[in-house]
Scaffold this active site. Structure first.
Site, PDB file in Angstrom:
ATOM      1  CE  LYS A  78      -4.569   0.579   0.641  1.00 14.64           C
ATOM      2  NZ  LYS A  78      -5.736  -0.279   0.491  1.00 14.64           N
ATOM      3  N   GLY A 180     -19.951   7.238   6.341  1.00 14.88           N
ATOM      4  CA  GLY A 180     -19.163   7.615   5.169  1.00 14.88           C
ATOM      5  C   GLY A 180     -19.994   7.438   3.913  1.00 14.88           C
ATOM      6  N   GLY A 182     -18.933   8.222   0.714  1.00 16.96           N
ATOM      7  CA  GLY A 182     -18.019   8.413  -0.411  1.00 16.96           C
ATOM      8  C   GLY A 182     -18.247   7.386  -1.490  1.00 16.96           C
ATOM      9  CB  VAL A 184     -17.355   2.114  -0.634  1.00 17.74           C
ATOM     10  CG1 VAL A 184     -17.996   0.757  -0.347  1.00 17.74           C
ATOM     11  CG2 VAL A 184     -16.031   1.925  -1.366  1.00 17.74           C
TER      12      VAL A 184
HETATM   13  N1  PHE Z   1      -8.002   0.426  -2.090  1.00 17.47           N
HETATM   14  C1  PHE Z   1      -8.956  -0.611  -2.247  1.00 17.47           C
HETATM   15  C2  PHE Z   1      -8.669  -1.748  -1.269  1.00 17.47           C
HETATM   16  O1  PHE Z   1      -7.967  -1.598  -0.335  1.00 17.47           O
HETATM   17  C3  PHE Z   1      -9.036  -1.094  -3.677  1.00 17.47           C
HETATM   18  C4  PHE Z   1      -7.744  -1.554  -4.287  1.00 17.47           C
HETATM   19  C5  PHE Z   1      -7.349  -2.863  -4.178  1.00 17.47           C
HETATM   20  C6  PHE Z   1      -6.947  -0.691  -5.010  1.00 17.47           C
HETATM   21  C7  PHE Z   1      -6.180  -3.304  -4.782  1.00 17.47           C
HETATM   22  C8  PHE Z   1      -5.779  -1.136  -5.586  1.00 17.47           C
HETATM   23  C9  PHE Z   1      -5.398  -2.422  -5.485  1.00 17.47           C
HETATM   24  O2  PHE Z   1      -9.179  -2.827  -1.381  1.00 17.47           O
END
Ligand code: PHE
Length: 363
Positions: A78, A180, A182, A184
């Site tokens: 991430k 939230g 947003g 989602v």
């Molecule tokens: N950010 C979102 C998640 O945590 C979607 C995501 C998944 C974005 C994988 C990029 C890669 O699930």
């Protein structure tokens, strides 16, 4: 920051301080057993770089468990881009370009995508400098905002959780509080309203929550009352860390199930929920729809129909986890964690076997 990294069980963290924008950038690579690290890029002003790093580390770990839960060939990673203060559009764009340069230099170690604070347009910008960018706009060859796909998965998980707790009765009979509104939370609330559920919504942005409430006929809950408002299901679809020693004693719900990553402040908070008789559906299982969509539409090149089917499997996965946990009398977090760890262990074992076979061939 030293102690955060010391106590973390991941592979490595790439750290960059961007002088021009006064921004910290962290890319956390947690575990690449199943494949290249892939996870979204969060863009947010934090109270300190330490908080940004903490978020990156926990989010990356969550991605490892998420990919393993849905058995797709990616690892946990991430990125967090954390300017010290709000940026104007031009500053933001040039910062994203420099983030893209770092991403490109990693040569496929980590791929990025959308997360809280980033949009398909941002991915287009990053994509000018880097490969391994997911969630660009369809015009630029991406699959766009994964939010509605994530919402689809959360909805499937909610159906399973309600069936488990309320003896198979439909969502229509329930009161769901969505925290939230947003990318989602809004599609989730819309879908629940169409079903006939009683929908309560809360958001830190008053204009946003008011507009959605009028559109779908939902009731607005003030942010400060979210935790103490009675409901059947509390669906956190905003920031993480909201389930903790302070909020859990106040909850007036039967189920916690939503899309936010890292809902628990600490893993032990799952026991507090369990002790209060509140069913917690592990976030990394129920919120996997967005990850599935990115992988499915942009890597596997499955159709939207196949993608939807794959996401809807979250319903059965949640049902199974809840049943096994009920039998064992423990929080569902344990069963969900064990499942993912089993997938990772099997993959590690297969890899070890693979290397032995290779050496045999060489001999
Ligand atoms: N950010 C979102 C998640 O945590 C979607 C995501 C998944 C974005 C994988 C990029 C890669 O699930």
């Amino acid at each position: 920051m030293e102690s955060l990294i010391h106590d973390w069980d991941g592979e490595c963290v790439i750290v960059r301080y961007d002088t021009a924008a006064h921004a910290w950038m962290f890319i956390a690579i947690h575990d690449r057993t199943l494949g290249m690290a892939l996870g979204g890029c969060r863009f947010k002003v934090y109270t300190s770089p330490r908080e940004a790093l903490r978020d990156a580390l926990r989010l990356a770990r969550g991605m490892t468990y998420k990919w393993a839960a849905v058995e797709l060939p990616f690892g946990g990673g991430k990125a967090v881009v954390a300017p010290m203060r709000a940026l104007d559009a031009a500053q933001r764009e040039s910062l994203l370009l420099r983030f893209g340069d770092i991403l490109e230099s990693l040569a496929g170690l980590y791929g990025t995508g959308i997360d809280l604070g980033t949009t398909p347009a941002d991915m287009n910008i990053i994509g000018r400098r880097a490969r391994w960018v997911f969630g660009r706009t369809p015009e630029e060859g991406g699959s766009g905002d994964p939010g509605p796909w994530t919402a689809r998965g959360v909805y499937a998980g909610l159906q399973a959780a309600c069936a488990h707790v309320f003896n198979g009765s439909a969502l229509a009979a329930r009161t769901v509080l969505v925290q939230g509104t947003g990318s989602v939370g809004a599609p989730l609330a819309r879908r629940l309203a169409v079903d006939g559920a009683r929908v309560l919504i809360a958001d830190a942005i008053p204009a946003r929550v008011k507009a959605l409430a009028e559109e779908i006929g939902a009731d607005v809950v003030m942010p400060e009352s979210v935790y103490s408002t009675p409901c059947d299901v509390f669906a956190p679809c905003a920031i993480g860390g909201i389930l903790n020693q302070r909020s859990i004693p106040r909850l007036e719900c039967r189920i916690v199930a939503g899309s936010a990553n890292n809902q628990l402040e600490r893993d032990e908070d799952a026991e507090l929920l369990h002790g209060r008789g509140i069913l917690y559906v592990p976030d990394f299982v129920i919120n996997a729809g967005g990850a599935i969509a990115h992988a499915s539409l942009e890597v596997m090149r499955w159709t939207e129909e196949e993608t939807a089917k794959r996401i809807d499997r979250i319903r059965n996965m949640v049902a199974e986890i809840l049943e096994l946990s009920a039998d064992a009398g423990e929080s569902p977090l344990h069963e969900a964690t064990r499942r993912s760890e089993r997938v990772l262990e099997d993959a590690r074992a297969a890899k070890r076997k693979g290397s032995v076979d290779a050496s045999e061939v060489a001999r």
